[in-house]
Enzyme design. Structure first.
Site, PDB file in Angstrom:
ATOM      1  N   GLY A 139       5.337  -2.332  -0.167  1.00  0.00           N
ATOM      2  CA  GLY A 139       6.256  -2.826   0.843  1.00  0.00           C
ATOM      3  C   GLY A 139       5.600  -3.145   2.172  1.00  0.00           C
ATOM      4  N   GLY A 140       4.335  -2.784   2.317  1.00  0.00           N
ATOM      5  CA  GLY A 140       3.644  -3.090   3.578  1.00  0.00           C
ATOM      6  C   GLY A 140       4.085  -2.216   4.734  1.00  0.00           C
ATOM      7  N   THR A 141       4.535  -0.992   4.426  1.00  0.00           N
ATOM      8  CA  THR A 141       5.070  -0.148   5.501  1.00  0.00           C
ATOM      9  C   THR A 141       4.078   0.906   5.992  1.00  0.00           C
ATOM     10  OG1 THR A 141       6.052   1.371   3.895  1.00  0.00           O
ATOM     11  CG2 THR A 141       7.447  -0.431   4.692  1.00  0.00           C
ATOM     12  N   GLY A 267      -4.708   2.879  -2.599  1.00  0.00           N
ATOM     13  CA  GLY A 267      -5.290   1.635  -3.093  1.00  0.00           C
ATOM     14  C   GLY A 267      -6.798   1.630  -3.218  1.00  0.00           C
ATOM     15  N   LEU A 269      -8.699   3.477  -5.263  1.00  0.00           N
ATOM     16  CA  LEU A 269      -9.239   3.768  -6.598  1.00  0.00           C
ATOM     17  C   LEU A 269      -8.699   2.826  -7.664  1.00  0.00           C
ATOM     18  CD1 LEU A 269      -9.036   7.693  -6.598  1.00  0.00           C
ATOM     19  CD2 LEU A 269     -10.978   6.242  -5.965  1.00  0.00           C
ATOM     20  N   GLY A 270      -7.534   2.282  -7.421  1.00  0.00           N
ATOM     21  CA  GLY A 270      -6.936   1.401  -8.413  1.00  0.00           C
ATOM     22  C   GLY A 270      -5.526   1.028  -8.007  1.00  0.00           C
ATOM     23  N   ILE A 272      -1.640   1.482  -8.941  1.00  0.00           N
ATOM     24  CA  ILE A 272      -0.659   2.255  -9.701  1.00  0.00           C
ATOM     25  C   ILE A 272       0.333   1.274 -10.323  1.00  0.00           C
ATOM     26  CG2 ILE A 272       1.272   3.875  -9.449  1.00  0.00           C
ATOM     27  CD1 ILE A 272      -0.575   5.221  -7.253  1.00  0.00           C
ATOM     28  N   ARG A 406      12.023   0.136  17.341  1.00  0.00           N
ATOM     29  CA  ARG A 406      10.704   0.016  17.946  1.00  0.00           C
ATOM     30  C   ARG A 406      10.463  -1.339  18.595  1.00  0.00           C
ATOM     31  NH1 ARG A 406       5.514   1.780  14.610  1.00  0.00           N
ATOM     32  NH2 ARG A 406       6.190  -0.052  13.452  1.00  0.00           N
ATOM     33  N   TYR A 462       6.987  16.735  13.371  1.00  0.00           N
ATOM     34  CA  TYR A 462       6.977  15.280  13.514  1.00  0.00           C
ATOM     35  C   TYR A 462       7.161  14.965  14.990  1.00  0.00           C
ATOM     36  CZ  TYR A 462       7.950  10.471  11.937  1.00  0.00           C
ATOM     37  OH  TYR A 462       7.912   9.119  11.685  1.00  0.00           O
TER      38      TYR A 462
END
Lengths: 544, 544
Positions: A139-141, A267, A269-270, A272, A406, A462
């Site tokens: 998702g690019g998050t 990302g 190692l491979g 998923i 944001r 957090y």
């Protein structure tokens, strides 16, 4: 349509309007920070606002592109500037800031969108042969700079074509999906059949199942449903060294568990591919929402700890806002100085000390009832006050909305970012104080902290930090500030990250968390599974 | 005193008398197998019965022994035949049989008993330098041939000097111990302070905490307390490549989790030293013991599954005996043909179908009550009958005793061994039937099966097979039979092992469980942490 900024803004949801609540919250932050009027000196470069133009064209040859198209279909390889630009950054504050400035770096040469695991195998084998870098894309998050194409190559985007639900096994309580599926699609499918996955990261709306695993994340309901690694039954991953199938049993004692190297590998190692997750029966009507006010953060934490160690099933969602977050939350609702604030003060729940706890119990009704009763008893023991369900209901309604704040806040000249850690209870207060002290050295910074993931031995912390953006040198200043916070985590027994991962942001501190021999072993696994270093080069510890 | 047989017999408890219950059980097995009188042709070699004499002297030079003594103290290095012999085998059926025959093989050249982690570091560094093989030793209870000194070298026995309890942290609910501590010592310390560890493998009385981790085991109460990997908060391990400190946080997203390579490594990567485990408050008076009879194994399993998927906290101990185990159990208690048997038959719980379920709930009294009520409801739905607490109480009293039966049974000419697997619910009945079919091909074999570790998605299956020993070629025949069973596991979706580990017994089948790339990555970790291959050479996949 092809303006990158439109695609970044509001989590990429260009249709979403800034609602009045968000507007109200932003005005409250402006008030607290003493910011008047509009943004100061905030560049919004034409490259962001207009059609993207990248300085460099794709470096892949026509033959390579033809080959890739042969593997995945001609419609599923993109080399236009917009597509490449859009796959060059995640959701880190610095990413968004760079996009405002129209600064593109580490752009992939092509975006490839495989349709099947077989496609992925072909692409990885080919890229390995040709030494073309591959950054797997969900998702690019990422908020840790995990998604940059440092060496160019391809962004392997699974979200367009690789997102089928393969099977739901009611007997085993498992679902098997293709890794590119987004949270809401999976959850809707499950809900319609009376199930839930139970994984709700803040990025839920935009993140993929593959990304959940790759970042080793935890969702808002992790206290009840577990972290992603607790839900994973098994999965497959395509690596340059071959396809790995792992897990798919209830438990085993058969040596090394490679899942714990692939989960969290971001990302490197491979890729998923096929994931089997445990699911649970779900009925929204069974949920019980509770909120409680405490006189101090310490008492709230003690009550939370006692609940977690009570051997009664704890809430599924379990949160505490520290005094500053509690106060700002009350202020946003206009309840700090009104009747509520006055009443709370009169009862000894004073500003600067009072801390709000949120709990949601789900599942079996009798179990929910027992949980509520047990927590109520513990809360009273620690001078807490039940506030009914209101605060938790409000939080639940807005559970994903803070991400949408944001960009409008940056429009208003406000920097907002977050960092998070996990620590044992015996170090928790000390770490919380040390981080606050560090953050507060810049007097104009608000620091809102919550605990949102809780365990028997400790919890996460957090931190949300909010300050006016600097007119000059904002990114460099912020990065320095950011690094300092993680150093305070490490110095106080906290992890570098609890659920955000490593990416390129905290990689330089990995030796604070892992022993040298661990890092060596990890590098050896990388060398074995990805001998030519094509998988997300430069991320984690794998710098060239 | 120095007779190896005395040390092997009865789990090494030479003082323990065979009680009348065990004698009764053995007679029952003899009856079922049609064995009359005493053992047939059972060699009890003089080397077993008399003082041990090994054919080969220690191959370590005087200088090496002096160096080792310098590291750990002169009293803590042993080279006598008895000590070396005693550290050359575990508790696998074949081990015991070999000891009866006085056949020693793979004997270490010395036994070294370090006092501190510093001692261990010195010994490992030295052995690495000199290429001396090291087999880490805990309680010596491996049933998978994990403990053989294939290349001679030293047995590093932690049980004499390295067993202190370092700290109990009540706030974090953790205890930190040295790895050589035995289960009962730790549990007694915790019980006296109102806590439990909750890890009760069958080998509990003799196994060490380090061994629990090294074998990645699960205890009888794993359904409530989790497997060892669920309890481990953090630990340290001394490897030839250096000291690894890992974990010691509630949760993290910081890349690879090396704990899942070290746990289950069975001494092949390093020596586990300091271990921090989660503990829980414990009050024996809160426990509720239940037992239920079902009309069929399938209904019992369905009820167990529904309880595990109910989202009510399940029992801490949760077991089902299959029809054959149920019947033999009833027979041993003389209840199969008496009033109980008749009454059960009359109620439709017929021999050959009926299956017994055991459950123990612990912890918070209200949670216990809810669990009992929920399970009772599920049991009734599946035509089960509550039998009160008797059967479970009896089981609990004898929970470690079956291990003591093996040697007297062998005296009587009876072979008894076990193998176990884990499988998802949807494959469970099929696997159970396939294994029984394989085992029953030899008509004289009894096959008692239970489920003793339960999960939301599946469970383990634990097979006990009992047959007359062969007068000739017993060991070779048994090994062939044994391998066949594991092959049936693998062919039916089961793991090679659920909690016994790999050792040297199922290593040849690891490619049925792990992908080739996984095995490559695992070997790379071995090569990195133990480049000269000194750690437990030949175990797991690390054959030379």
């Amino acid at each position: 349509m092809r303006k990158i900024w439109k695609n970044v803004y509001n989590w990429g949801d260009t249709e979403k309007k800034i609602d009045s609540t968000i507007e109200h919250h932003i005005n409250h932050f402006k008030h607290l920070l003493g910011i008047q009027g509009e943004a100061r000196d905030l560049p919004l470069n034409s490259n962001a606002q207009e059609e993207v133009k990248l300085a460099k064209k794709s470096r892949l040859t026509r033959q390579v592109l033809r080959d890739l198209m042969r593997f995945v279909g001609s419609d599923n390889v993109q080399v236009d500037d917009f597509s490449r630009a859009r796959h060059s950054f995640g959701k880190y504050y610095g990413d968004i800031l760079r996009m405002r400035m129209g600064k593109f770096a580490n752009v992939p040469d092509a975006v490839v969108m495989p349709r099947t695991e077989e496609d992925i195998i072909k692409v990885i084998n080919y890229c390995n042969l040709k030494r073309i870098a591959v950054v797997p894309w969900g998702g690019g998050t990422s908020v840790t700079r995990a998604l940059e194409a440092e060496k160019g190559g391809i962004a392997l985007d699974l979200t367009r074509n690789y997102k089928d639900i393969l099977s739901l096994n009611a007997e085993d309580s498992t679902v098997t999906v293709e890794a590119g599926i987004l949270g809401p699609e999976l959850e809707q499918y499950l809900n319609e059949r009376g199930y839930t996955c139970g994984h709700f990261p803040q990025s839920f709306e935009f993140a993929t199942v593959g990304g959940w695993l790759a970042a080793r994340g935890a969702g808002q309901a992790s206290t009840g449903y577990g972290r992603i690694e607790d839900m994973v039954v098994g999965f497959r991953a395509v690596t340059p060294a071959g396809l790995i199938s792992c897990g798919n049993y209830p438990a085993a004692s058969v040596g090394a568990d490679i899942r714990h190297f692939l989960m969290g590998s971001e990302g490197t190692l491979g890729v998923i591919t096929r994931v089997t997750l445990r699911v649970r029966r779900y009925n929204a009507a069974n949920a019980s929402l509770k909120s409680y006010m405490f006189k101090s953060f310490e008492e709230a934490v003690t009550a939370m700890r006692e609940m977690m160690q009570s051997q009664v099933m704890p809430p599924h969602f379990f949160r505490i806002s520290d005094p500053e977050e509690t106060e700002i939350g009350l202020g946003m609702k206009g309840k700090d100085k009104g009747i509520t604030g006055a009443a709370l003060n009169m009862l000894g729940f004073r500003q600067g000390g009072r801390s709000l706890m949120y709990a949601i119990f789900e599942g079996d009704p009798a179990q929910v009832k027992l949980g509520v009763k047990t927590l109520g008893r513990i809360v009273r023991k620690h001078r807490g006050l039940s506030l009914g369900s209101y605060a938790t209901r409000k939080w639940l309604e807005q559970r994903y909305s803070s991400a949408y704040m944001r960009d409008p806040m940056m429009d208003a000249g406000i920097r907002i970012d977050t960092l998070e850690t996990a620590v044992h209870y015996s170090n928790l207060t000390q770490l919380w104080q040390a981080v606050r002290e560090y953050i507060k050295r810049d007097g104009q910074t608000l620091c809102l902290t919550h605990i949102s993931h809780t365990y028997e031995t400790g919890a996460n912390l957090y931190f949300i930090f909010v300050s006016p953006m600097l007119a000059k040198d904002e990114l460099a200043q912020f990065e320095k500030f950011h690094r300092g916070i993680v150093q305070v985590f490490a110095a106080n027994g906290g992890t570098l990250s609890h659920h955000h991962g490593i990416g390129r942001l905290v990689a330089h501190l990995l030796d604070r968390q892992h022993s040298p021999a661990t890092l060596q072993a990890w590098r050896a696994v990388k060398k074995t599974l990805d001998p030519k270093g094509i998988m997300n080069p430069g991320a984690l510890i794998f710098k060239k």
